[in-house]
Design an enzyme around this catalytic site. Sequence first.
Site, mmCIF file in Angstrom:
data_model
loop_
_atom_site.group_PDB
_atom_site.id
_atom_site.type_symbol
_atom_site.label_atom_id
_atom_site.label_comp_id
_atom_site.label_asym_id
_atom_site.label_seq_id
_atom_site.Cartn_x
_atom_site.Cartn_y
_atom_site.Cartn_z
ATOM 1 N N VAL A 34 10.432 59.034 -35.923
ATOM 2 C CA VAL A 34 10.021 57.634 -36.130
ATOM 3 C C VAL A 34 10.768 56.354 -35.327
ATOM 4 C CG1 VAL A 34 9.674 56.040 -37.738
ATOM 5 C CG2 VAL A 34 9.133 58.500 -38.451
ATOM 6 N N GLY A 62 18.615 55.386 -36.530
ATOM 7 C CA GLY A 62 18.043 56.429 -36.488
ATOM 8 C C GLY A 62 17.257 56.583 -35.299
ATOM 9 N N GLY A 75 15.255 59.240 -34.408
ATOM 10 C CA GLY A 75 14.452 60.523 -34.555
ATOM 11 C C GLY A 75 12.943 60.379 -34.268
ATOM 12 N N LYS A 82 6.390 66.578 -53.017
ATOM 13 C CA LYS A 82 7.289 66.611 -52.164
ATOM 14 C C LYS A 82 7.850 68.134 -52.197
ATOM 15 C CE LYS A 82 9.089 64.274 -48.689
ATOM 16 N NZ LYS A 82 8.366 63.186 -47.930
HETATM 17 P P1 NAD Z 1 14.272 62.767 -37.886
HETATM 18 O O1 NAD Z 1 14.816 64.077 -38.656
HETATM 19 O O2 NAD Z 1 13.193 63.259 -36.719
HETATM 20 O O3 NAD Z 1 15.223 61.560 -37.526
HETATM 21 C C1 NAD Z 1 16.171 61.251 -38.161
HETATM 22 C C2 NAD Z 1 17.255 60.575 -37.009
HETATM 23 O O4 NAD Z 1 18.276 59.907 -37.889
HETATM 24 C C3 NAD Z 1 17.976 61.708 -36.407
HETATM 25 O O5 NAD Z 1 17.970 61.650 -35.053
HETATM 26 C C4 NAD Z 1 19.219 61.931 -37.320
HETATM 27 O O6 NAD Z 1 20.381 62.196 -36.280
HETATM 28 C C5 NAD Z 1 19.480 60.277 -37.219
HETATM 29 N N1 NAD Z 1 20.446 60.158 -38.465
HETATM 30 C C6 NAD Z 1 20.574 60.432 -39.686
HETATM 31 N N2 NAD Z 1 21.675 60.055 -40.290
HETATM 32 C C7 NAD Z 1 21.836 58.881 -39.775
HETATM 33 C C8 NAD Z 1 23.045 57.830 -39.828
HETATM 34 N N3 NAD Z 1 23.837 57.661 -40.912
HETATM 35 N N4 NAD Z 1 23.151 57.102 -39.002
HETATM 36 C C9 NAD Z 1 22.226 56.949 -37.744
HETATM 37 N N5 NAD Z 1 21.422 57.882 -37.552
HETATM 38 C C10 NAD Z 1 21.240 59.000 -38.377
HETATM 39 O O7 NAD Z 1 13.311 62.152 -39.017
HETATM 40 P P2 NAD Z 1 11.917 61.265 -38.963
HETATM 41 O O8 NAD Z 1 10.945 62.101 -39.030
HETATM 42 O O9 NAD Z 1 12.213 60.341 -37.836
HETATM 43 O O10 NAD Z 1 12.182 60.286 -40.241
HETATM 44 C C11 NAD Z 1 12.868 59.437 -40.457
HETATM 45 C C12 NAD Z 1 12.943 58.827 -41.801
HETATM 46 O O11 NAD Z 1 11.474 58.389 -41.987
HETATM 47 C C13 NAD Z 1 13.202 59.778 -43.008
HETATM 48 O O12 NAD Z 1 13.697 59.113 -43.953
HETATM 49 C C14 NAD Z 1 11.607 60.191 -43.348
HETATM 50 O O13 NAD Z 1 11.514 60.665 -44.753
HETATM 51 C C15 NAD Z 1 10.999 58.876 -43.170
HETATM 52 N N6 NAD Z 1 9.598 59.092 -42.928
HETATM 53 C C16 NAD Z 1 9.237 59.834 -41.908
HETATM 54 C C17 NAD Z 1 7.851 60.004 -41.605
HETATM 55 C C18 NAD Z 1 7.236 60.797 -40.383
HETATM 56 O O14 NAD Z 1 6.116 60.484 -40.194
HETATM 57 N N7 NAD Z 1 8.272 61.434 -39.603
HETATM 58 C C19 NAD Z 1 6.853 59.490 -42.414
HETATM 59 C C20 NAD Z 1 7.261 58.773 -43.591
HETATM 60 C C21 NAD Z 1 8.518 58.497 -43.915
#
Ligand code: NAD
Length: 350
Positions: A183, A179, A181, A82
């Site tokens: 995912v 969240g 975002g 990472k």
């Molecule tokens: P992202 O940044 O696109 O989305 C995260 C979302 O969560 C944002 O919209 C943010 O505003 C919101 N957020 C942050 N804190 C919050 C809270 N306390 N309450 C409510 N909403 C909140 O990230 P992502 O790519 O969607 O990833 C989300 C999680 O999944 C992360 O922990 C990441 O490590 C994990 N993950 C992502 C992937 C991937 O393919 N993108 C793969 C494995 C794990």
Amino acid sequence: MSVEILQAMARQGFEEVQAIHHAPSGLRAFLGIHDTTRGPAFGGIRRWAYRDEGDALRDVMRLARSMTHKCALAGLPAGGAKVVILDQAGLDLPAAYRHLGRTVEGLGGRFYTGPDVGTGPRELAELCRETRFATDPGPAGPGQLPEATSEGVFRGMESALRHLDGEEDWPRRTVVVQGLGSVGLRLARRLVGCGARVLASDIDPERAREAAEELSIEILDPTREYEESCDIFAPCALGGILHDLTIPRLRCRIVAGGANNILASPVHGERLHAMDVLYLPDFVINSGALIRGVLFHLEGVREPVEKIGERIGRTSGEILQLARERASLPLSVAGTEAERRAAATAQARG
Ligand code: NAD
């Protein structure tokens, strides 16, 4: 300080931790390579406003280790790594990501990287200008990564429902997604498509509003999501959100989400169990992006999202079944299985 880092590395079986400082861009970052016994290490780049360096270092080590577990459980010929960037005002993003790209290139294929919180297509495009070992966000890359992650989480949820009730029966289920975002939004879309009732929260009001408009889902004020009565609580924001203060507020039967390291510590898995909440570990179900990336980079395959989902659904079912047979928690079983598989490879490779 270095002594403490080395001790932590030895305790956790780390191969390498690099501190990266690049004055022209203001980049301050840590790169952790946990284990390359099974093959090159994979892990995305997280950019976050950490409290301090210690906080960032702990995060990079926790996340890299969890990537090794993910690889072993998913049966991938790869290990965990990472990068975390300490986000701060004035950071020159294009220059910072290009510098990171050169660092990754310098590792000569020992480490492959890609997106995570704070690193999206724009940042990846900068990175890809400097290295062959990063996920191209365009048509030259493996395809959508968050789509693969959300599909894996969805199929994991199905296994959990079948494990408890013998069926998914989505139209009578309620899921709370924290969240919206990359995912979380895709997961919400998938669930709505199956007829489930979805409630969701996001600290970004604009994202929440757009999701509500597109999917006609109910938006909850951030922090209220913990108290909502539901079948599944799906954390898809940041890790460490289930702890002493939030767990007693939960009113769900299952916790299954995309966020990495959902539990503040393993003891919180036992607390959930004591409340009769089934916790399906994140590293079992959020490996969709990793599977897609590893198969693309190492085997030249563009794996369809359905096949990735099936694979994760199968692994989740196996872990839940083993947990039942051993009268143990899925978290312990998944950890033991990951370590057993990693050790078997290490032994096979001498
Ligand atoms: P992202 O940044 O696109 O989305 C995260 C979302 O969560 C944002 O919209 C943010 O505003 C919101 N957020 C942050 N804190 C919050 C809270 N306390 N309450 C409510 N909403 C909140 O990230 P992502 O790519 O969607 O990833 C989300 C999680 O999944 C992360 O922990 C990441 O490590 C994990 N993950 C992502 C992937 C991937 O393919 N993108 C793969 C494995 C794990």
